[in-house]
Design a protein around this motif. Structure first.
Motif, short mmCIF file in Angstrom:
data_model
loop_
_atom_site.label_atom_id
_atom_site.label_comp_id
_atom_site.label_asym_id
_atom_site.label_seq_id
_atom_site.Cartn_x
_atom_site.Cartn_y
_atom_site.Cartn_z
N LEU A 1 20.61 29.61 58.23
CA LEU A 1 21.00 30.50 57.13
C LEU A 1 20.00 31.65 57.08
CD1 LEU A 1 22.92 30.96 54.71
CD2 LEU A 1 21.35 29.57 53.32
N LEU A 2 20.47 32.87 57.33
CA LEU A 2 19.59 34.03 57.43
C LEU A 2 19.50 34.82 56.13
CD1 LEU A 2 20.76 35.35 60.93
CD2 LEU A 2 19.35 33.36 60.36
N HIS A 3 20.56 34.86 55.38
CA HIS A 3 20.62 35.61 54.12
C HIS A 3 21.43 34.81 53.11
CE1 HIS A 3 19.31 39.87 53.47
NE2 HIS A 3 18.91 39.71 54.72
N LEU A 4 21.04 34.89 51.83
CA LEU A 4 21.81 34.22 50.79
C LEU A 4 21.64 34.98 49.48
CD1 LEU A 4 23.58 31.81 49.92
CD2 LEU A 4 21.46 30.59 49.36
N ASP A 5 22.74 35.52 48.96
CA ASP A 5 22.77 36.19 47.66
C ASP A 5 21.63 37.20 47.50
OD1 ASP A 5 24.06 33.28 45.90
OD2 ASP A 5 25.11 34.93 46.87
N GLY A 6 21.49 38.10 48.46
CA GLY A 6 20.50 39.17 48.36
C GLY A 6 19.10 38.77 48.77
N THR A 7 18.89 37.54 49.23
CA THR A 7 17.57 37.08 49.65
C THR A 7 17.53 36.95 51.17
OG1 THR A 7 17.32 35.83 47.60
CG2 THR A 7 15.86 35.25 49.41
N ASP A 8 16.52 37.57 51.77
CA ASP A 8 16.32 37.50 53.22
C ASP A 8 15.51 36.24 53.53
OD1 ASP A 8 14.92 39.80 55.71
OD2 ASP A 8 15.95 37.86 55.90
N LEU A 9 16.16 35.26 54.18
CA LEU A 9 15.49 33.99 54.45
C LEU A 9 14.80 33.95 55.81
CD1 LEU A 9 18.25 31.52 53.17
CD2 LEU A 9 16.45 32.65 51.87
N ARG A 10 14.94 34.98 56.60
CA ARG A 10 14.43 34.93 57.98
C ARG A 10 12.92 34.69 58.08
NH1 ARG A 10 17.03 40.31 60.31
NH2 ARG A 10 16.75 40.89 58.10
N PRO A 11 12.09 35.23 57.15
CA PRO A 11 10.65 34.96 57.28
C PRO A 11 10.25 33.54 56.92
CG PRO A 11 11.07 36.98 56.02
CD PRO A 11 12.37 36.23 56.11
N LEU A 12 11.13 32.80 56.26
CA LEU A 12 10.79 31.45 55.80
C LEU A 12 10.85 30.45 56.95
CD1 LEU A 12 12.66 31.30 52.38
CD2 LEU A 12 10.36 32.13 52.89
N PRO A 13 10.15 29.30 56.81
CA PRO A 13 10.19 28.27 57.85
C PRO A 13 11.61 27.74 58.06
CG PRO A 13 8.40 27.85 56.30
CD PRO A 13 9.23 28.93 55.70
N LEU A 14 11.86 27.26 59.26
CA LEU A 14 13.17 26.70 59.59
C LEU A 14 13.56 25.59 58.63
CD1 LEU A 14 15.60 26.25 61.56
CD2 LEU A 14 14.12 24.65 62.79
N THR A 15 12.60 24.72 58.28
CA THR A 15 12.94 23.59 57.40
C THR A 15 13.44 24.08 56.04
OG1 THR A 15 10.59 23.52 56.79
CG2 THR A 15 11.37 21.96 58.49
N THR A 16 12.88 25.18 55.54
CA THR A 16 13.33 25.73 54.26
C THR A 16 14.73 26.32 54.39
OG1 THR A 16 11.04 26.24 53.67
CG2 THR A 16 12.77 27.35 52.42
N ARG A 17 14.97 27.04 55.48
CA ARG A 17 16.30 27.64 55.69
C ARG A 17 17.36 26.55 55.84
NH1 ARG A 17 13.45 30.33 59.81
NH2 ARG A 17 14.95 29.59 61.38
N LYS A 18 17.03 25.48 56.56
CA LYS A 18 18.01 24.40 56.76
C LYS A 18 18.28 23.66 55.46
CE LYS A 18 19.88 23.11 59.85
NZ LYS A 18 19.68 22.34 61.08
N ALA A 19 17.25 23.50 54.60
CA ALA A 19 17.46 22.83 53.32
C ALA A 19 18.40 23.66 52.44
CB ALA A 19 16.13 22.62 52.62
N ALA A 20 18.22 25.00 52.47
CA ALA A 20 19.10 25.88 51.69
C ALA A 20 20.52 25.84 52.25
CB ALA A 20 18.55 27.30 51.74
N LEU A 21 20.65 25.77 53.57
CA LEU A 21 21.97 25.69 54.19
C LEU A 21 22.66 24.39 53.81
CD1 LEU A 21 24.06 26.86 56.20
CD2 LEU A 21 22.81 25.71 58.04
#
Length: 894
Positions: free
Chosen positions: A372-392
Motif C-alpha cells: 500500500l503506497l498511498h491512503l487517503d492523502g497519506t504517502d506511506l512509501r517512506p514507512l517500513p514494509l511491516t507498517t504498510r502491510k498492516a495498513a493494507l
C-alpha cells in the motif's frame, strides 16, 4: 489394404456350398472393431473355435480342448482360415458331408484388446491380449510353434496369463461350469434339435457358507450439509501452515505521522532482484511469488484505474477487479499487486491467465495486493514494509475471501525453508523483502526473488513457420539486451497450442524485416531451417532448464506474451548473491542452497537444438470421426488441461491405449512398456522386471503420446518411486445390463458413506464410459493389504444387497446389478487417468467432479474434448484440490 483383405476370405468361401449350409457368405468389412467370439463346435471332434476381429475379418484358431483358466496350462490352437464378421452370429447346424459338418454354439463373446501391435504379434508368433467376455476375462497368450515336416497349418498354444481372472487346477473347469450358449441358453443337443431359445437364467443369490466379511456395513447417518466450513481456494490458503501474523512493533510510527502527499498518477514499481539463495534472518519477511501481471490499482473517490508496470491503463481488461477496488473503505489509495489465475491447489499460472484473457473469463481472475503506497492523502512509501502491510490488511479486512480482491500475506518464516516448501507445492518461487525498508522505485536489493526453476522474459527476434501449418509458428527465436545490444539466446519450439501458434504467426508476420536484428546471423541459425526475422518488439515469457556456456537457453518452453513490458527492458537475469544483499543491511547471511523439488524428472540430454519440441505429423488426421476431433485438436486439448491433469499423472507409471488410425477404426492395442512408435527422450522410463515402464513428467511427453496415436492414458495407484506401495485405491462401478446411471450414482454414494463410516475421505470422477470411479487416497500401503481391503468392502456390499451389487467379474451375473470392480487395485493394474480421453464415441473424457455434482450429472460420458473447457472455466475450485495431501491409514480387518 482392401485387395489384400478380400483375398483373406477366398479360402473360407471356396470350402463351403452356401446353397446347402446356413453359414454366412460374408465379406471383408471396412469398419473395424474389436469383437471376439468362441464357438463350441461339435464336428468330427468337439473343439472350440477362437475368433478375433482384425482387418475386417475374424482371425480364427481351433482350440482342440477349449480354453483353460489355469495359467501355464497349454491348449493346442490350430490356425484355420479367416472367417467373416457375420460368422460371430452363427449358431446352428452344418449339414453332414459339408466342410465342418456338425453343431455350432456361441459359447462366449465380447471384446478383445491386444497389448501391442497385433500385426507384429501375428508375424512374430506371439500375440498377447485381453479378453472381456461374458465368460472369459483377463490376459491371454497365443504362441506359435515351429512347423514340423509335412504340416500345412500353423499350430499355436493358447495360454492364460497370471491375473485376477485365473483359476487353479483344483477349481472347477469353466467349460463344465458354463456349458451353454451365451445367446440362446441352449445346449449343443438342443441346438441340433432346433429347440427354441431359452430365457436367460435368473442369477442365483445363494452365498457360500463362508464367514461374512468383517467390515462395517451399516450406513452412517448422513452428515449435515455444510457442517464443515470449506477453505477458500487461494494462494494464501496454500501457505497457511507456514503463516505467522506480522506484528507491528510499538516503536514504529503510526500512519497519521506519515508525510502528507497528493495521490500520484503513477508510481514506478519496486522491482525484485534475482538471488541465488533465499535470505534468512529476522530482517526479512517473505511472500509467495505470483505468476501473472503486475498491476497498480489507483483509487480516487470511487474511480479506479489499473495500471501496468509501464503505466498502461488495463482497467477494461480486469473490470471485476476494478469494481472490487471501488468498494474499499477509502477515498484515495494506491495499491501494488498482481492479477493471477489459479490452477491446482491455488498455484497461479501465467498460461491460464492468458487463456482467461483470451476468452474474456474474468471470473477466474484474482488480484493479490501486497503493498500500500498511498491512503487517503497519506504517502506511506517512506514507512517500513511491516507498517504498510498492516495498513493494507486493515483496508482489506472486510473483503470477501473468495472475491477478486485478496491480500498477499507476509510469511514470517526462514527463507530457505519456505522456498523448499513452496517449490514442493509447485509454486514459482518466493519474494523476500526487507521488513524495515521503505518503498523504492526501480530494481534494488530491498526485494529479492528466488525461483524454483529458471524463467524470465525474452525478446522475439524471429520465427520459423510450422511444418504442419504454414500459417502457424513452429518455433520462436529468442533474444535479450545487454549494453543496449540485442543478443541471441536460442529457440523455443514448444508450449503453445495450435490456436496460439496461429495468433503468434499473424502478429509476427506483420513485423517481418529483411535484416537480421543481430547484425550477423548467429552460427546456430545458419545450418537450420531458416528463420524469418522480425522487428524485436514482442516480449514473451519462457520457462527453461538453465543456460549453456554460450548463453543459450536449454529446453525452453513458451508461457505467454508479456504485453506489460518493453522489449528494451529485457536483459538476461543474473542471480545476485543473497549474502551480498544481506550485507547491505548489516546482517549475516545464513541461507542454504535451494533444494531440488522436481521428482521423477527424465534425465534427457541438454541439447540446444532439440529444445524438447514435438512435431505433429499429419495433424489433421481424424482420431474421432463422429466428433470431428483431429490429432491437432487432441494436442490442443491436453495443452489446455495440463495444469489440471499433471498432479494426477506426473510421477506415476502409465499404460496406454494406442489407436493410430483413430478410435472408430478398431486398430487399438494396449501397451504397458516402451516400444516402437514412442519418443523415449520425452518420456520418463522406469526399469521393472527387465522392462521399461512409462511415466510422463512434462507436457511435451504427453504431446508425444498424442503423436503416437495414444487415445487413452491409464495410471497405476502407486508412484514410480514406490511401485510396491499403493497410495490411491479405485472402486470402479460398472453398470450391468438393465441398470441406469442413477443406479451407478447411488452405488457411488453408498461406497462413500460406507468409507466415511470408518473415517475415510473419498473423491469421485467419471470414467468417460458408463461408470464412475470412487477414489480413495491412502497412506502408502503394501498392495496385498490394499487389495484385501477393497475386496472386503466390495464383498460386504454384495452380501448386504445382492440384488443391487456383484463383486465378481463373471459377466453372466451382472444383469440388473452394479459390478463393484476392486480388481484395479494391484501392483500392475491401472485405471483411466483424470482428464484422459477415451477411445469411445464422442471423444469423452474422464473428469474429476465434486460429490455435490452427482445429482445433476446426466452420464459418465457427459464431458468431452469439445465441452470440457467450458466446465473448467466455470470452476472456482478444483474438485480434487488437496487429494495429494490426503494420507489415510487403512483399518485392519481380522
Amino acid at each position: 489394404m482392401a485387395a489384400r483383405s478380400t483375398g483373406e476370405l477366398k479360402t473360407y468361401n471356396a470350402k463351403r456350398r452356401f446353397g446347402v449350409t446356413a453359414e454366412p457368405k460374408g465379406k471383408v468389412v471396412r469398419k473395424r472393431g474389436s469383437a471376439f467370439v468362441i464357438q463350441k463346435h461339435d464336428a468330427t471332434r468337439l473343439h472350440y473355435d477362437l475368433r478375433l476381429e482384425l482387418d475386417g475379418v475374424m482371425k480364427s484358431w481351433a482350440v482342440t480342448r477349449g480354453p483353460s483358466l489355469v495359467p501355464g496350462e497349454k491348449r493346442l490352437a490350430v490356425q484355420v482360415e479367416d472367417h467373416p464378421i457375420e460368422y460371430n452370429k452363427f449358431e446352428g447346424t452344418i449339414p453332414e458331408g459339408e466342410y465342418g459338418g456338425g453343431t455350432v454354439m456361441i459359447w462366449d463373446r465380447g471384446t478383445w484388446l491386444p497389448e501391442a501391435d497385433p500385426h507384429r504379434g501375428l508375424k512374430k508368433g506371439h500375440l498377447a491380449f485381453t479378453l472381456d467376455g461374458e465368460k472369459l476375462h483377463g490376459g491371454w497368450h497365443l504362441v506359435r510353434m515351429h512347423r514340423r515336416p509335412n504340416e500345412k497349418r500353423d499350430n499355436w498354444l493358447l495360454i492364460k496369463q497370471h491375473d485376477d481372472a485365473e483359476r487353479s487346477a483344483r477349481d472347477k473347469d469353466i467349460l463344465e461350469e458354463a456349458p451353454l450358449s451365451v445367446v440362446t441358453g441352449r445346449s449343443l443337443d438342443e441346438i441340433a434339435e432346433g429347440a427354441p431359445r431359452r430365457g436367460r437364467k435368473k442369477k442365483t443369490t445363494a452365498k457360500p457358507a463362508a464367514k461374512k466379511p468383517t467390515v462395517k456395513t451399516k450406513k452412517p447417518k448422513t452428515k449435515t450439509a455444510g457442517k464443515k466450513k470449506k477453505k477458500a481456494s487461494s494462494r494464501a490458503a496454500v501457505v497457511k501452515p507456514l503463516r505467522k501474523s506480522v506484528k507491528i512493533r510499538d516503536d514504529e510510527p503510526e500512519i497519521e505521522d506519515a508525510p502528507v502527499g497528493v495521490l500520484p498518477d503513477f508510481v514506478e514499481p519496486c522491482l525484485a532482484t534475482l538471488a541465488d539463495k533465499a535470505p534468512d534472518g529476522d530482517a526479512w519477511v517473505h511472500e509467495i511469488k505470483f505468476d501473472g501481471y503486475r498491476l497498480q490499482a489507483r483509487l480516487e473517490r470511487g474511480n479506479v484505474k489499473l495500471l501496468t508496470r509501464r503505466g498502461l491503463d488495463w482497467t477494461k481488461k480486469f473490470s471485476l477487479v476494478a469494481q472490487a477496488i471501488a468498494k474499499l473503505p477509502a477515498k484515495t489509495a494506491l495499491i501494488d499487486g498482481e492479477v493471477v489465475v489459479e490452477g491446482d491447489y491455488g498455484v497461479s499460472s501465467f498460461s491460464l491467465l492468458q487463456q482467461a484473457l483470451s476468452s474474456g473469463d474474468e471470473g477466474r481472475m484474482a488480484f493479490y495486493a501486497f503493498d500500500l503506497l498511498h491512503l487517503d492523502g497519506t504517502d506511506l512509501r517512506p514507512l517500513p514494509l511491516t507498517t504498510r502491510k498492516a495498513a493494507l490488511g486493515k483496508l482489506l479486512a472486510r473483503v470477501p475471501q473468495r472475491g477478486p480482491l485478496r491480500l498477499s500475506e507476509s510469511i514470517d518464516e526462514g527463507g530457505p525453508v519456505l522456498l523448499k516448501r513452496a517449490c514442493g507445492m509447485g509454486l514459482e518461487g518466493i519474494i523476500s523483502k526487507q521488513a524495515m525498508s521503505g518503498y523504492h522505485s526501480g530494481r534494488g536489493h530491498d526485494w529479492l526473488k528466488t525461483k524454483c526453476s529458471d524463467r524470465q522474459e525474452f525478446v522475439v527476434a524471429g520465427f520459423v513457420p510450422s511444418t504442419a501449418d504454414a500459417r502457424a509458428i513452429g518455433a520462436l527465436v529468442l533474444a535479450f539486451y545487454d549494453g543496449g545490444e540485442l543478443h541471441y539466446a536460442g529457440r523455443t519450439g514448444t508450449g503453445f497450442s495450435h490456436e496460439v501458434a496461429r495468433d503468434l504467426y499473424r502478429t509476427l508476420n506483420a513485423r517481418t524485416t529483411k535484416s537480421c536484428p543481430f547484425g550477423t546471423v548467429p552460427t546456430e541459425e545458419r545450418g537450420r531451417r531458416r528463420a524469418i526475422w522480425v522487428e524485436p518488439k514482442m516480449v514473451v515469457e519462457v520457462d527453461f532448464r538453465g543456460w549453456t556456456h554460450g548463453d543459450r537457453v536449454r529446453q525452453a518452453s513458451f508461457q505467454g506474451v508479456r504485453e506489460d513490458k518493453k522489449a528494451t527492458e529485457v536483459v538476461r537475469e543474473k542471480k545476485a548473491s543473497a549474502a551480498r544483499a544481506a550485507t547491505a543491511v548489516k546482517r549475516s547471511a545464513t541461507a542454504k542452497p535451494r533444494a531440488s523439488v522436481k521428482k521423477g524428472r527424465a534425465t534427457t540430454a541438454q541439447n540446444d537444438d532439440i529444445v524438447g519440441a514435438v512435431k505433429l505429423t499429419h495433424p489433421d488426421r481424424v482420431y474421432w470421426r463422429d466428433a470431428g476431433v483431429t490429432k491437432r485438436d487432441l494436442a490442443d486439448y491436453y495443452v489446455k488441461v495440463w495444469e489440471w491433469m499433471a498432479p494426477h499423472l506426473v510421477g506415476r507409471a502409465v499404460a496406454l491405449v494406442r489407436c493410430p488410425d483413430g478410435s472408430d477404426f478398431g486398430q487399438c492395442f494396449f501397451q504397458k512398456h516402451v516400444a516402437a512408435g514412442l519418443t523415449p527422450g520425452l518420456l520418463h522410463l522406469v526399469p521393472e522386471k527387465g522392462k521399461k515402464i512409462i511415466s510422463i513428467d512434462r507436457l511435451e511427453g504427453l504431446i508425444s503420446l498424442v503423436q503416437a496415436g495414444v487415445l487413452e492414458i491409464h495410471t497405476r495407484g502407486s508412484t514410480i518411486d514406490h511401485l510396491d506401495m499403493a497410495d490411491r485405491l479405485v472402486f470402479d462401478l460398472d453398470p450391468g445390463p438393465g441398470t441406469t446411471f442413477a443406479d451407478v450414482v447411488a452405488a457411488a454414494r453408498d461406497v462413500r458413506e460406507r468409507l466415511e463410516g470408518i473415517k475415510l475421505k473419498t473423491f469421485v470422477k467419471t470414467t468417460g464410459g458408463k461408470g464412475l470411479h470412487v477414489v480413495l487416497p491412502i497412506k502408502p500401503t503394501p498392495w496385498d493389504e490394499a487389495k484385501t481391503f477393497t475386496r472386503t468392502v466390495a464383498a460386504a456390499m454384495e452380501a448386504d444387497e445382492p440384488e443391487r451389487y456383484v463383486s465378481t467379474a463373471t459377466k453372466s451375473k451382472r444383469d440388473g446389478r452394479i459390478f463393484i470392480d476392486y480388481l484395479r487395485n494391484s501392483r500392475e493394474a491401472t485405471a483411466v487417468a483424470p482428464y484422459s480421453t477415451r477411445a469411445r464415441e464422442g471423444a469423452p473424457v474422464s473428469v474429476p467432479i465434486d460429490w455435490s455434482e452427482l445429482g445433476t450429472l446426466k452420464g459418465a460420458n457427459t464431458y468431452t474434448v469439445k465441452n470440457i473447457a467450458q466446465r473448467l472455466s466455470r470452476l472456482r475450485k478444483d474438485p480434487w484440490a488437496g487429494i495429494g495431501k490426503v494420507r489415510q491409514p487403512l483399518p485392519k480387518f481380522k
